[in-house]
Design an enzyme around this catalytic site. Sequence first.
Site, PDB file in Angstrom:
ATOM      1  N   CYS A  82      80.847  13.217  60.296  1.00 43.25           N
ATOM      2  CA  CYS A  82      80.365  14.172  59.296  1.00 43.25           C
ATOM      3  C   CYS A  82      79.858  15.460  59.934  1.00 43.25           C
ATOM      4  CB  CYS A  82      79.256  13.565  58.453  1.00 43.25           C
ATOM      5  SG  CYS A  82      79.888  12.330  57.324  1.00 43.25           S
ATOM      6  N   HIS A 102      83.798   6.134  48.591  1.00 47.12           N
ATOM      7  CA  HIS A 102      84.901   6.064  49.562  1.00 47.12           C
ATOM      8  C   HIS A 102      84.566   5.300  50.835  1.00 47.12           C
ATOM      9  CE1 HIS A 102      83.925   9.383  52.551  1.00 47.12           C
ATOM     10  NE2 HIS A 102      83.107   9.714  51.585  1.00 47.12           N
TER      11      HIS A 102
HETATM   12  N1  PLP Z   1      75.176   9.792  53.668  1.00 48.04           N
HETATM   13  C1  PLP Z   1      75.701   9.079  54.685  1.00 48.04           C
HETATM   14  C2  PLP Z   1      74.816   8.142  55.453  1.00 48.04           C
HETATM   15  C3  PLP Z   1      77.047   9.210  55.019  1.00 48.04           C
HETATM   16  O1  PLP Z   1      77.559   8.507  56.031  1.00 48.04           O
HETATM   17  C4  PLP Z   1      77.854  10.112  54.265  1.00 48.04           C
HETATM   18  C5  PLP Z   1      79.261  10.343  54.613  1.00 48.04           C
HETATM   19  O2  PLP Z   1      79.682  10.176  55.720  1.00 48.04           O
HETATM   20  C6  PLP Z   1      77.260  10.807  53.203  1.00 48.04           C
HETATM   21  C7  PLP Z   1      75.922  10.627  52.944  1.00 48.04           C
HETATM   22  C8  PLP Z   1      78.051  11.745  52.357  1.00 48.04           C
HETATM   23  O3  PLP Z   1      78.853  11.052  51.442  1.00 48.04           O
HETATM   24  P1  PLP Z   1      80.152  11.749  50.799  1.00 48.04           P
HETATM   25  O4  PLP Z   1      81.163  11.805  51.871  1.00 48.04           O
HETATM   26  O5  PLP Z   1      80.536  10.839  49.674  1.00 48.04           O
HETATM   27  O6  PLP Z   1      79.724  13.083  50.311  1.00 48.04           O
END
Ligand code: PLP
Length: 385
Positions: A324, A201
Amino acid sequence: MADSVYLDYAATSPLDGRVLEAMLPHLQGLRGNASSLHAPGAASHEAIEAARESVAALIGASPGDITFTGGGTESDNLAVLGLARANPEKRHIVVSPVEHAAVRESVRHLEQEGYEVTRLGVDGHGIVDPEELERALRPDTAFVAVMWANNEVGTVEPVEELARICIEKGVPLHADAVQAAGRVPLDVGRVPVSTLALSSHKIYGPQGVGALYVREGVKLEPVIFGGGQEKGLRSGTENLAGIAGFGAAARFAAEEFEERTRHEKELRDRIVEGVTTIPGVRLNGHPEMRLPNNVHLTVEGVESESLVLFLDALGYAIGRGSACASSGHKASPVLLAMGQGEREAFSAVRITVGKDNTSEEIDGFLEAFSRAVEQLRELSPLQTS
Ligand code: PLP
């Protein structure tokens, strides 16, 4: 209300219309189970294998080294837990202090189980020092985790150098490339990482699907058990439409790499130039070794959330320090590791552009941004002068 101008591509990106087209046949009508022997099953299997080729091509890998997962978080968990469990006699882990929560929290989980964890430092730009990494490695180090590019400040780590140090000592390196994919060249043929996490995504594909690259010969234990799909590394009936969409998104990301990154850099630099003329606004992260689409700022005298909400009301969607970081009001560990104080960390915002943004949108944003900063500073209790 008119649609806002979206400037938060690091949080997630809109689904590309061409990706949706590639997904639709796998959402409608009969979708065979890829494990079934009959023709509908075989058709699904073929679609998954075609997607595997496209995802592999984006990072210079062999299709056989790609495992599809339920997203970037799951890929990181599989790498961290999988590498540890595959080497049970090794009880030491080395990790950077700027990892995404998906790595940080799975390492913390192992620490609670009794693993010893060495957390490296970073400089003021968020860069890991290769010499410090070398000194941290031990005969009982199970693995190292250093991300390819940081999701908050956009700094790109010297992964090639770090991976070479690890390989020499026989220690696997996991690189989270969720933000790097489609934005910096990724070639696992040249850079000897052992595992690498990807997410659909962030590159205009659907949410809830990702991949883990596992170099041939690297031992990994699964974390999900069941029917043995994905060569036993990730059981569960495959997310067919999601995987097909991810494959299409990866193909476009590779084909349009130059065009997209040139466009993003242009917009990024225009934003940096514009906002840094405002007193007390400064860029975080490395000035050159950074993602082409990332502008991470400290705005003195302004609280991140107020600025995000103010701009939202003006029709511009930007991110706080990190989209996040979900729970609670905690200062970003990334900014703290880079030497910033708690108070500074609460004045950080992230603007991340994408392939569909225009220069006109950026002009409008710059105006809105300076207006918002000016008005918030007049109101803000953080304002000291
Ligand atoms: N790793 C990084 C560097 C990210 O920026 C993100 C999401 O923001 C993730 C992992 C997690 O990915 P997902 O949203 O597909 O679980």
